[in-house]
Design a protein around this motif. Sequence first.
Motif, mmCIF file in Angstrom:
data_model
loop_
_atom_site.group_PDB
_atom_site.id
_atom_site.type_symbol
_atom_site.label_atom_id
_atom_site.label_comp_id
_atom_site.label_asym_id
_atom_site.label_seq_id
_atom_site.Cartn_x
_atom_site.Cartn_y
_atom_site.Cartn_z
ATOM 1 N N LYS A 183 -3.763 19.550 2.018
ATOM 2 C CA LYS A 183 -4.687 18.545 1.463
ATOM 3 C C LYS A 183 -4.566 18.527 -0.057
ATOM 4 O O LYS A 183 -4.556 17.472 -0.690
ATOM 5 N N GLY A 213 -8.013 2.711 -3.308
ATOM 6 C CA GLY A 213 -8.778 2.731 -2.055
ATOM 7 C C GLY A 213 -9.103 4.161 -1.662
ATOM 8 O O GLY A 213 -8.275 4.840 -1.061
ATOM 9 N N THR A 214 -10.274 4.616 -2.025
ATOM 10 C CA THR A 214 -10.608 6.022 -1.734
ATOM 11 C C THR A 214 -12.102 6.253 -1.646
ATOM 12 O O THR A 214 -12.887 5.528 -2.258
ATOM 13 N N HIS A 215 -12.458 7.288 -0.879
ATOM 14 C CA HIS A 215 -13.843 7.768 -0.839
ATOM 15 C C HIS A 215 -13.937 9.120 -1.548
ATOM 16 O O HIS A 215 -14.940 9.816 -1.435
ATOM 17 N N ASN A 216 -12.881 9.492 -2.216
ATOM 18 C CA ASN A 216 -12.824 10.804 -2.868
ATOM 19 C C ASN A 216 -13.432 10.703 -4.273
ATOM 20 O O ASN A 216 -12.946 9.947 -5.118
ATOM 21 N N GLU A 260 -12.245 10.208 11.466
ATOM 22 C CA GLU A 260 -12.138 10.732 10.100
ATOM 23 C C GLU A 260 -13.503 11.202 9.573
ATOM 24 O O GLU A 260 -13.586 11.842 8.547
ATOM 25 N N GLY A 275 -11.967 0.409 -4.237
ATOM 26 C CA GLY A 275 -12.396 -0.115 -2.942
ATOM 27 C C GLY A 275 -12.786 0.988 -1.980
ATOM 28 O O GLY A 275 -12.178 2.069 -1.976
ATOM 29 N N GLN A 276 -13.838 0.723 -1.205
ATOM 30 C CA GLN A 276 -14.236 1.633 -0.121
ATOM 31 C C GLN A 276 -14.426 0.811 1.148
ATOM 32 O O GLN A 276 -14.527 -0.411 1.093
ATOM 33 N N LEU A 277 -14.465 1.503 2.282
ATOM 34 C CA LEU A 277 -14.663 0.823 3.549
ATOM 35 C C LEU A 277 -16.158 0.591 3.775
ATOM 36 O O LEU A 277 -16.980 1.440 3.399
ATOM 37 N N ILE A 279 4.609 14.100 5.729
ATOM 38 C CA ILE A 279 3.293 14.324 5.126
ATOM 39 C C ILE A 279 3.309 15.546 4.207
ATOM 40 O O ILE A 279 3.970 16.550 4.506
ATOM 41 N N GLN A 325 -15.750 14.464 5.958
ATOM 42 C CA GLN A 325 -16.456 13.489 5.120
ATOM 43 C C GLN A 325 -17.946 13.428 5.456
ATOM 44 O O GLN A 325 -18.759 13.057 4.622
ATOM 45 N N THR A 328 0.840 -1.209 0.000
ATOM 46 C CA THR A 328 0.000 0.000 0.000
ATOM 47 C C THR A 328 0.867 1.247 0.000
ATOM 48 O O THR A 328 1.853 1.324 0.754
ATOM 49 N N TYR A 340 -3.189 8.302 9.236
ATOM 50 C CA TYR A 340 -2.529 8.632 10.509
ATOM 51 C C TYR A 340 -1.963 10.053 10.496
ATOM 52 O O TYR A 340 -0.927 10.329 11.103
ATOM 53 N N LEU A 341 -2.665 10.942 9.788
ATOM 54 C CA LEU A 341 -2.165 12.294 9.526
ATOM 55 C C LEU A 341 -1.701 13.044 10.780
ATOM 56 O O LEU A 341 -0.547 13.480 10.868
HETATM 57 C C1 LIG Z 1 -10.220 0.269 0.676
HETATM 58 C C2 LIG Z 1 -9.425 1.139 1.593
HETATM 59 C C3 LIG Z 1 -8.244 0.672 2.159
HETATM 60 C C4 LIG Z 1 -7.491 1.487 3.017
HETATM 61 N N1 LIG Z 1 -6.281 1.045 3.496
HETATM 62 C C5 LIG Z 1 -5.502 1.906 4.203
HETATM 63 C C6 LIG Z 1 -4.169 1.570 4.582
HETATM 64 O O1 LIG Z 1 -3.674 0.491 4.287
HETATM 65 N N2 LIG Z 1 -3.442 2.485 5.269
HETATM 66 C C7 LIG Z 1 -3.943 3.728 5.604
HETATM 67 O O2 LIG Z 1 -3.218 4.536 6.197
HETATM 68 N N3 LIG Z 1 -5.194 4.063 5.265
HETATM 69 C C8 LIG Z 1 -5.971 3.194 4.577
HETATM 70 N N4 LIG Z 1 -7.234 3.565 4.200
HETATM 71 C C9 LIG Z 1 -7.809 4.757 4.770
HETATM 72 C C10 LIG Z 1 -7.546 5.915 3.898
HETATM 73 O O3 LIG Z 1 -6.235 6.338 4.075
HETATM 74 C C11 LIG Z 1 -8.621 6.929 4.333
HETATM 75 O O4 LIG Z 1 -9.819 6.496 3.805
HETATM 76 C C12 LIG Z 1 -8.294 8.218 3.813
HETATM 77 O O5 LIG Z 1 -7.507 8.769 4.775
HETATM 78 C C13 LIG Z 1 -9.487 9.044 3.396
HETATM 79 O O6 LIG Z 1 -9.082 9.603 2.170
HETATM 80 P P1 LIG Z 1 -9.914 9.554 0.835
HETATM 81 O O7 LIG Z 1 -9.029 9.184 -0.282
HETATM 82 O O8 LIG Z 1 -11.096 8.730 1.025
HETATM 83 O O9 LIG Z 1 -10.358 11.068 0.561
HETATM 84 P P2 LIG Z 1 -10.476 12.449 1.230
HETATM 85 O O10 LIG Z 1 -11.562 12.390 2.249
HETATM 86 O O11 LIG Z 1 -10.602 13.411 0.118
HETATM 87 O O12 LIG Z 1 -9.105 12.784 1.952
HETATM 88 C C14 LIG Z 1 -8.892 12.836 3.328
HETATM 89 C C15 LIG Z 1 -7.434 12.518 3.515
HETATM 90 O O13 LIG Z 1 -6.609 13.531 2.925
HETATM 91 C C16 LIG Z 1 -5.416 13.674 3.673
HETATM 92 N N5 LIG Z 1 -5.366 15.037 4.222
HETATM 93 C C17 LIG Z 1 -6.372 15.710 4.860
HETATM 94 N N6 LIG Z 1 -5.957 16.927 5.259
HETATM 95 C C18 LIG Z 1 -4.661 17.042 4.893
HETATM 96 C C19 LIG Z 1 -3.680 18.038 5.070
HETATM 97 N N7 LIG Z 1 -3.948 19.197 5.690
HETATM 98 N N8 LIG Z 1 -2.446 17.812 4.573
HETATM 99 C C20 LIG Z 1 -2.154 16.666 3.936
HETATM 100 N N9 LIG Z 1 -3.044 15.656 3.746
HETATM 101 C C21 LIG Z 1 -4.277 15.837 4.231
HETATM 102 C C22 LIG Z 1 -5.491 12.636 4.787
HETATM 103 O O14 LIG Z 1 -4.861 11.458 4.337
HETATM 104 C C23 LIG Z 1 -6.976 12.437 4.968
HETATM 105 O O15 LIG Z 1 -7.276 11.198 5.554
HETATM 106 C C24 LIG Z 1 -7.977 2.778 3.338
HETATM 107 C C25 LIG Z 1 -9.161 3.246 2.766
HETATM 108 C C26 LIG Z 1 -9.873 2.473 1.898
HETATM 109 C C27 LIG Z 1 -11.104 3.041 1.291
#
Ligand SMILES: Cc1cc2nc3c(=O)[nH]c(=O)nc-3n(C[C@H](O)[C@H](O)[C@H](O)COP(=O)(O)OP(=O)(O)OC[C@H]3O[C@@H](n4cnc5c(N)ncnc54)[C@H](O)[C@@H]3O)c2cc1C
Length: 390
Positions: free
Chosen positions: A269, A295-298, A366, A324-326, A265, A373, A213, A248-249
């Motif tokens: 964003k 893997g995203t909800h974006n 989150e 993939g989504q959670l 980091i 979100q 990942t 883990y931001l």
């Molecule tokens: C199928 C799946 C598997 C996953 N597996 C993992 C994994 O193995 N490890 C893991 O760590 N996470 C994992 N995640 C969680 C994923 O990291 C979170 O869902 C993600 O943090 C939310 O981001 P997003 O892409 O959905 O979109 P958004 O909601 O658009 O983005 C939010 C994310 O943007 C970033 N962000 C926000 N503010 C800032 C800022 N000021 N500066 C820099 N960055 C910022 C952070 O990462 C924050 O979580 C997984 C998620 C999914 C859907």
Amino acid sequence: MPTKNYFDNTEVAFKLKSDSELERAYFLFKMISKEPLVRIGTAVTKFALNINLPVESLIRATVFDHFCGGVSEMDCMTTVDRLYDVGVFSVLDFSVEGKEEEAQFDATAKKVVELTHFAKNKEAMPFSVFKPTGFGKFDVFRKKSEKATLTESEENQWQQIVRRYEDVSKTAYDCDISLLIDAEEYAMQDAADMLCEKMMEKYNREKPVVFNTLQCYRWDRLEYLKEHHQRAKEKGYKLGYKIVRGAYLEKENERALEKGYPSPICESKKATDDNFNEIMTYIMSNLDDISLFVGTHNEGSTYLAMELMEQMGIAKDDPRMWFGQLYGMSDHITFNLGEMGYNVAKYLPFGPVKDVMPYLIRRAEENTSVAGQTSRELSLLKKERNRRKL
Ligand SMILES: Cc1cc2nc3c(=O)[nH]c(=O)nc-3n(C[C@H](O)[C@H](O)[C@H](O)COP(=O)(O)OP(=O)(O)OC[C@H]3O[C@@H](n4cnc5c(N)ncnc54)[C@H](O)[C@@H]3O)c2cc1C
């Protein structure tokens, strides 16, 4: 970008939810949208569980049932089948966290091996998954990452971690199931990456079996990916990558400040979003060498992936390309993608209530109004409640 909003259809998004489940989700997201409530709620819950107050049934009836498939894998099967009926695959995630005993690490690895064997005969489950710290102590990964000298006992523990990685990777290879390895904290990730590379070198000769990942909120990940791509080409194996933004931001920024090293980091964003999209585009341009699990909800990144697939002539059900989504989040993306024929899966966590609490707390955090979100989840739930005239 596609002009139509493909994810607006809430009837499709929530078709598996009964009216009462929809109401529960609405209530839940309203609660966790309030940041002080999440802060107080998580502290009280941790305390109550630690002193064995009988709060498990309350947690089960609320956050647990919304974000998890159940306590055991068998509990999850109804959900797995219902998802599959509407074109959505499942990734069963044994989400037990915070364990420190060798016997518990063995039990987790054994569970992943069992699930992989089970998945072999279950079309709805094309992936297995695990977290590095499910297989060994955070501190052993951390010291190995820092290239510090390990004590004899730590060296033994590291060898056990290697053995567990080897067991699950070989099982995945034998069962023809793809194995996703989650990414965790920066301080321990180097050792996890190094070990994962070894497994890929061994088991990804014909096709990607082992997937690592990339957390795209780390500014160094594109460079790492390109270097790894080069190494894999030289050594003759395929890559598989799940890409996420990263979970883990705050912890990462705080630790960097405390220890006095530059934050790993991205500075904003927007920089994370750009990095995610650039990494995704790089992989999609090299799909013959690297398979991708987005893997995203974006919505923006998902649209970009769909747009690139169209431009590059990648079929919606190309086996090298997954979304993939959670479970319990962004159903509007998952179910609409499934309906359109894309490969899409839900991460479906399960495990004893107490052991999945760290996972649930991350989800609650989150989804506060701060992380941003919830407002989208809430407005979609509201729209569907109106449509159903609830
Ligand atoms: C199928 C799946 C598997 C996953 N597996 C993992 C994994 O193995 N490890 C893991 O760590 N996470 C994992 N995640 C969680 C994923 O990291 C979170 O869902 C993600 O943090 C939310 O981001 P997003 O892409 O959905 O979109 P958004 O909601 O658009 O983005 C939010 C994310 O943007 C970033 N962000 C926000 N503010 C800032 C800022 N000021 N500066 C820099 N960055 C910022 C952070 O990462 C924050 O979580 C997984 C998620 C999914 C859907």
